[in-house]
Design a protein around this motif. Structure first.
Motif, PDB file in Angstrom:
ATOM      1  N   GLY A 709       0.770  -1.235   0.000  1.00 58.76           N
ATOM      2  CA  GLY A 709       0.000   0.000   0.000  1.00 58.76           C
ATOM      3  C   GLY A 709       0.802   1.286   0.000  1.00 58.76           C
ATOM      4  N   GLY A 710       2.123   1.223   0.054  1.00 63.95           N
ATOM      5  CA  GLY A 710       2.930   2.432   0.102  1.00 63.95           C
ATOM      6  C   GLY A 710       3.040   3.105  -1.251  1.00 63.95           C
ATOM      7  N   LYS A 711       3.289   4.423  -1.224  1.00 59.70           N
ATOM      8  CA  LYS A 711       3.468   5.188  -2.457  1.00 59.70           C
ATOM      9  C   LYS A 711       4.960   5.433  -2.669  1.00 59.70           C
ATOM     10  CE  LYS A 711       2.294   9.548  -4.720  1.00 59.70           C
ATOM     11  NZ  LYS A 711       1.638  10.882  -4.580  1.00 59.70           N
ATOM     12  N   ILE A 712       5.461   5.106  -3.853  1.00 60.32           N
ATOM     13  CA  ILE A 712       6.880   5.303  -4.171  1.00 60.32           C
ATOM     14  C   ILE A 712       7.060   6.667  -4.836  1.00 60.32           C
ATOM     15  CG2 ILE A 712       8.851   4.445  -5.502  1.00 60.32           C
ATOM     16  CD1 ILE A 712       8.049   2.676  -3.177  1.00 60.32           C
ATOM     17  N   VAL A 713       8.000   7.469  -4.318  1.00 63.76           N
ATOM     18  CA  VAL A 713       8.292   8.780  -4.895  1.00 63.76           C
ATOM     19  C   VAL A 713       9.789   8.877  -5.184  1.00 63.76           C
ATOM     20  CG1 VAL A 713       6.360   9.908  -3.745  1.00 63.76           C
ATOM     21  CG2 VAL A 713       8.591   9.835  -2.612  1.00 63.76           C
ATOM     22  N   ASN A 714      10.147   9.780  -6.085  1.00 62.13           N
ATOM     23  CA  ASN A 714      11.558  10.004  -6.429  1.00 62.13           C
ATOM     24  C   ASN A 714      12.101  11.311  -5.870  1.00 62.13           C
ATOM     25  OD1 ASN A 714      11.889   7.609  -7.972  1.00 62.13           O
ATOM     26  ND2 ASN A 714      10.742   8.578  -9.648  1.00 62.13           N
ATOM     27  N   SER A 715      11.213  12.094  -5.250  1.00 61.83           N
ATOM     28  CA  SER A 715      11.641  13.334  -4.602  1.00 61.83           C
ATOM     29  C   SER A 715      10.614  13.698  -3.547  1.00 61.83           C
ATOM     30  CB  SER A 715      11.792  14.471  -5.619  1.00 61.83           C
ATOM     31  OG  SER A 715      10.538  14.737  -6.224  1.00 61.83           O
ATOM     32  N   ILE A 716      10.970  14.628  -2.692  1.00 60.35           N
ATOM     33  CA  ILE A 716      10.085  15.015  -1.600  1.00 60.35           C
ATOM     34  C   ILE A 716       9.206  16.178  -2.036  1.00 60.35           C
ATOM     35  CG2 ILE A 716      10.020  15.974   0.727  1.00 60.35           C
ATOM     36  CD1 ILE A 716      12.542  14.422   1.334  1.00 60.35           C
ATOM     37  N   ASP A 717       7.897  15.967  -1.906  1.00 59.09           N
ATOM     38  CA  ASP A 717       6.934  17.014  -2.236  1.00 59.09           C
ATOM     39  C   ASP A 717       6.435  17.624  -0.925  1.00 59.09           C
ATOM     40  OD1 ASP A 717       4.974  18.653  -3.126  1.00 59.09           O
ATOM     41  OD2 ASP A 717       3.746  17.096  -4.091  1.00 59.09           O
TER      42      ASP A 717
END
Length: 928
Positions: A709-717
């Motif tokens: 259920g986690g969301k993968i991101v490439n930078s911090i928003d």
């Protein structure tokens, strides 16, 4: 034309031939024996040494005669010009061979390992103090090993000179042994010591040589400064009462002298400009030209070139070229119009009425294809190949695209007239009238007039834009003083292309920690109380010869701290106490360069902060302790540095995508969600997870998080409503950026533990890879970091340390020569030019050694130009655009210091640093 120096003739020979024993017993031994504790009625060491020299002179004149030059050749071995090609290590091993000293004996180890500072024992206190005095140690070994019967033989000064002249011609060690062994066998041990000192060309009259010249004749040292010829300096007059006139003491063509030097900027621009604009009274003829040239409140601004300071002497159709160090380069640049890499182009460069002239300037190498001046190191090869070209038709020399280029900024002599006492604007006016420039071969250096801080700043920005060496600012009325004098009316301003700490500091040695590689403690003088405060310790950057020179210059002046501490009114130490201390007036100056300055307060050194990753650039024999950086000046430098570190960076940086091995990223969209465990979290995953012998890749971790259920991101928003979790177990350059923003770095094992337990676990110390606030976890673990709830392996239980504490431990730890290569580029930001595969590979290589890649080149220390890039023209155009932007964005402070300036280097800078496990000098790897 004949000159005063041409007409000097030797005086009549002495009736008595002086002995070598006379020199050693009445001069060398007595000077060497002067100590603070045996001064008697004399106030200072210098005063007593001057008395010894004067007494020796009077004895020599009375009992020997008026020809002292043969003795002077032994008294000043470093100035006489003999070349034996025997350095300390070679001489030590020559003694081993000479006396057949068996291996594994103390004497053998002492001599054979001399360059490693071998010290088998400390039998006597004097041995400790003179450990690096090879002449003393070798003479003792010889005294034990030689077969000696009866009293020592006496050699005359002439006999010793003849032996030394023969030694110059002896190239084989066996020939050298046959010359020296009979002498070593028959001299006294003290005489053997001094003879070795002479062979090694080590100075004997340290700091008191001027007394010797001027006690023989009051004009003696001045004569030496205008010719640097010992024979002429001691034979121009036999009567000390007979003084020379002013014309005789002027500089002469074809006689070498040391040029005038510039001082470094140490004041604010406001104070500097007042000094540069200060007007002195002048003769009417100078006043008229001064007004005609509109020089009121003006000063000269000249670019400081990266070349070899050179004095050109012309007399008739003959030339001489002397460097700042008095080396004769005439054979290289030309002695006549007919031959030479430079002079063959100068047939029409001088006005017809110029018969004799001395010009001061900078010799640089010019590349006609690139239309650029090359770095200093290329100059000699350019001159050699240009010289060879005229003697051969071999095509390979046509590949050489550079040649010598002489830029002239001063004239010191013209047609029999010494111009050094004339004002600079008058000299420059003459210079422009008597020379016809030869483009890119022989030209007057560009000079502009300035009158304000804005003029200086504009010139500095141009220097940075052009990636040049710096500026020299000159008072338009300044006169010229020879013998290496640093004229306060000439000020050099160099924008430092360094890292965090943009300064080279001249520091006074105040302490020593002896070892295989000695460490020297340096201090700063506090103007308020006059005491020297301990500041840093330096052990890197020294050659063996430099260690020897330091020990020789400070010989007999060290005091053990466990026997006697220095008074606090003189020297103040922090918690770090050296083994020895030395009175600053008996010490010397080192030029220290550092990678960074520690802006945090600490008690190790009395100053309260120190330098990290420092190394010695050179021993500054030309500087007195009063010319060094003071405590107050350092605090100003530190304040500017601290402001620079905390200065907000406004330029945007783009992220570099990870370099994968020719494979596509996994398609996370295809991963099916099986649980909502991590629904409230965003994950930024930065590294693989190594669990024992098993490695879970970043891609696998991402799929695992997505599955739960986690969301993968490439930078911090920053606008995101979800909690961000940064996952890593590697110390990556980007990690510090997140820590500074208050984000904790979490180990990958936390993901697996949450999944195994089916719930979100609180962050125990065991799960935290790094944080800037360990105190918030204090109640969750004991003092060793062992969790009260989560079981963790024993090898993970260690004291908790913050990043700052870890950094301090790493910086303060004495790694010796074994510092891990992984820390090589730590805390150093780089920008790599281009986005090709080669550029990305170079970026990865830098990161592998803890370097940080910056995409905003204004934020970095080094801009690296890969070897395999676009065409040179495209690369140079891009570098020029970047240089312009750097110059425009640069901040220049009131005291002349600048914000950090990135340095353009080639890929070889990275390669060489890795090879040596040390940051090499960027000046040797400049991109041009």
């Amino acid at each position: 034309m004949t000159y005063f120096l041409d007409d000097i003739k030797p005086p009549p020979r002495n009736d008595i031939n002086p002995t070598f024993t006379l020199l050693t017993t009445e001069l060398f031994d007595k000077l060497d024996g002067v100590r603070r504790e045996n001064l008697g009625d004399f106030r200072t060491i210098t005063e007593k040494k001057a008395f010894i020299i004067r007494t020796f002179m009077e004895t020599f004149r009375t009992h020997i005669g008026i020809d002292i030059y043969p003795s002077v050749k032994l008294i000043f071995p470093e100035k006489v010009g003999r070349l034996y090609f025997i350095k300390e290590t070679a001489l030590a091993r020559l003694v081993i061979k000479m006396y057949k000293i068996p291996k594994e004996t103390d004497d053998y180890n002492l001599l054979h390992n001399w360059n490693k500072s071998y010290q088998p024992s400390k039998r006597f206190a004097s041995d400790e103090k003179k450990l690096r005095d090879l002449p003393l140690q070798a003479s003792r070994v010889i005294g034990k090993r030689r077969q000696f019967n009866g009293k020592p033989s006496e050699y005359t000064v002439d006999e010793i000179n003849r032996i030394l002249d023969q030694l110059v011609l002896a190239k084989l060690s066996q020939d050298q042994i046959e010359l020296l062994k009979p002498v070593f066998d028959s001299l006294s041990i003290s005489e053997v010591r001094w003879l070795i000192q002479i062979i090694l060309k080590k100075s004997i009259l340290v700091n008191v040589e001027k007394f010797f010249f001027n006690f023989w004749h009051p004009d003696g040292y001045r004569v030496f400064t205008i010719c640097n010829d010992l024979q002429k300096s001691f034979q121009f007059s036999t009567d000390p009462q007979e003084r020379l006139d002013g014309r005789q003491l002027e500089i002469h063509p074809f006689y070498k002298f040391k040029p005038q030097l510039a001082e470094k900027l140490t004041t604010s621009y406001t104070t500097l400009i007042k000094k540069l604009q200060k007007k002195h009274d002048m003769d009417e003829r100078y006043e008229k030209l001064f007004n005609q040239l509109e020089l009121q409140d003006k000063f000269y601004i000249e670019e400081k070139m990266d070349g070899d300071r050179m004095l050109l002497h012309k007399d008739g159709d003959n030339f001489k070229f002397f460097s700042r160090r008095l080396k004769d380069y005439s054979f290289l640049y030309g002695e006549t119009f007919g031959f030479g890499s430079l002079t063959k182009f100068l047939k029409n460069a001088f006005a017809n009425n110029v018969k004799s002239v001395i010009l001061d300037g900078e010799m640089v190498a010019y590349d006609y294809k690139r239309e650029a001046i090359l770095p200093f190191g290329t100059l000699k090869s350019s001159a050699i190949q240009e010289s060879v070209r005229q003697f051969t038709t071999i095509d390979q020399y046509e590949q050489q695209t550079s040649y010598p280029y002489f830029l002239i900024f001063d004239i010191l002599y013209l047609n029999g007239k010494d111009l050094t006492n004339f004002p600079l604007f008058f000299r420059k006016n003459i210079l422009n009238r008597i020379l016809s420039p030869v483009p890119h071969r022989f030209e007057v250096h560009d000079t502009r007039l300035g009158s304000s801080k804005a003029d200086i700043e504009r010139a500095i920005r141009e220097v940075v834009h052009n990636r040049s060496e710096g500026l020299v600012l000159k008072n338009v009325q300044s006169k010229y003083a020879i013998d290496g004098y640093r004229n306060p009316d000439w000020i050099k301003v160099k924008p430092e292309y360094l890292e965090k700490f943009g300064e080279n500091l001249d520091l006074v040695v105040i302490g020593k920690v002896p070892a295989i590689k000695n460490s020297y403690m340096c201090g700063l003088k506090n103007i308020d109380d006059g005491a020297y405060y301990s500041f840093c310790i330096c052990a890197n950057g020294f050659e063996i010869e430099e260690f020897d020179k330091i020990e020789r210059l400070t010989h007999g002046k060290w005091i053990k701290t466990d026997v006697e501490m220095p008074p606090e009114s003189l020297i103040k130490f922090g918690t770090k106490i050296p083994t020895y201390w030395i009175h600053p007036k008996d010490s010397l100056v080192l030029e220290i360069r550092a990678r960074s300055i520690d802006t945090s307060m600490e008690k190790t050194y009395a100053v309260g902060s120190t330098l990290h990753n420092n190394h010695c650039r050179k021993i500054r024999e030309d500087k007195s302790i009063d010319e060094c950086v003071t405590l107050q000046e350092y605090f100003q430098i530190k304040e500017n540095y601290s402001k620079d570190l905390t200065k907000a960076q406004t330029a945007l940086s783009k992220k570099r995508a990870p370099l994968y091995s020719f494979t596509d990223l996994p398609d996370l969209k295809e991963v099916k969600k099986q649980s909502d465990l991590f629904d409230d979290f965003e994950f930024l995953i930065l590294s693989d997870w190594k669990n024992g012998n098993t490695t879970t890749t970043m891609d696998d971790l991402k799929m695992l998080v997505k599955k739960y259920g986690g969301k993968i991101v490439n930078s911090i928003d920053v606008q995101s409503q979800l909690q961000i979790i940064v996952i890593t177990e590697k110390d990556l350059p980007v990690s510090n950026q997140y820590l500074k923003r208050g984000i904790d770095l979490i180990k990958p094992i936390w993901i697996q533990e949450c999944i195994d337990r089916g719930r979100i676990l609180q962050l125990e110390p065991y799960f935290v890879f790094a944080t800037n606030n360990w105190t918030k976890f204090d109640d969750m673990a004991d003092k060793y970091g062992d969790s009260y709830i989560i079981h963790q392996p024993l090898n993970f239980i260690v004291p908790k340390l913050s990043n700052d504490e870890l950094d301090k431990l790493r910086d303060d730890y004495d790694w010796g020569d074994s510092k891990p290569l992984v820390y090589l580029f730590r805390n150093i930001p780089f920008h790599v030019l281009g986005d090709s595969l080669n550029s990305q590979l170079l970026q990865d290589r830098i990161e592998r050694f803890n370097g940080e890649i910056k995409y905003n080149f204004l934020e970095c220390f080094y801009i690296v130009i890969p070897d395999k890039l676009h065409s040179r023209e495209q690369t140079l155009a891009q570098v020029n655009r970047m240089s312009k932007q750097i110059a425009e964005s640069m901040v220049i402070n009131e005291n002349g210091s600048t914000s950090r300036i990135p340095c353009f280097v080639t890929e070889s800078f990275i390669t060489k640093s890795i090879d040596l496990n040390s940051i090499v000098d960027p000046d040797d790897f400049k991109f041009i």
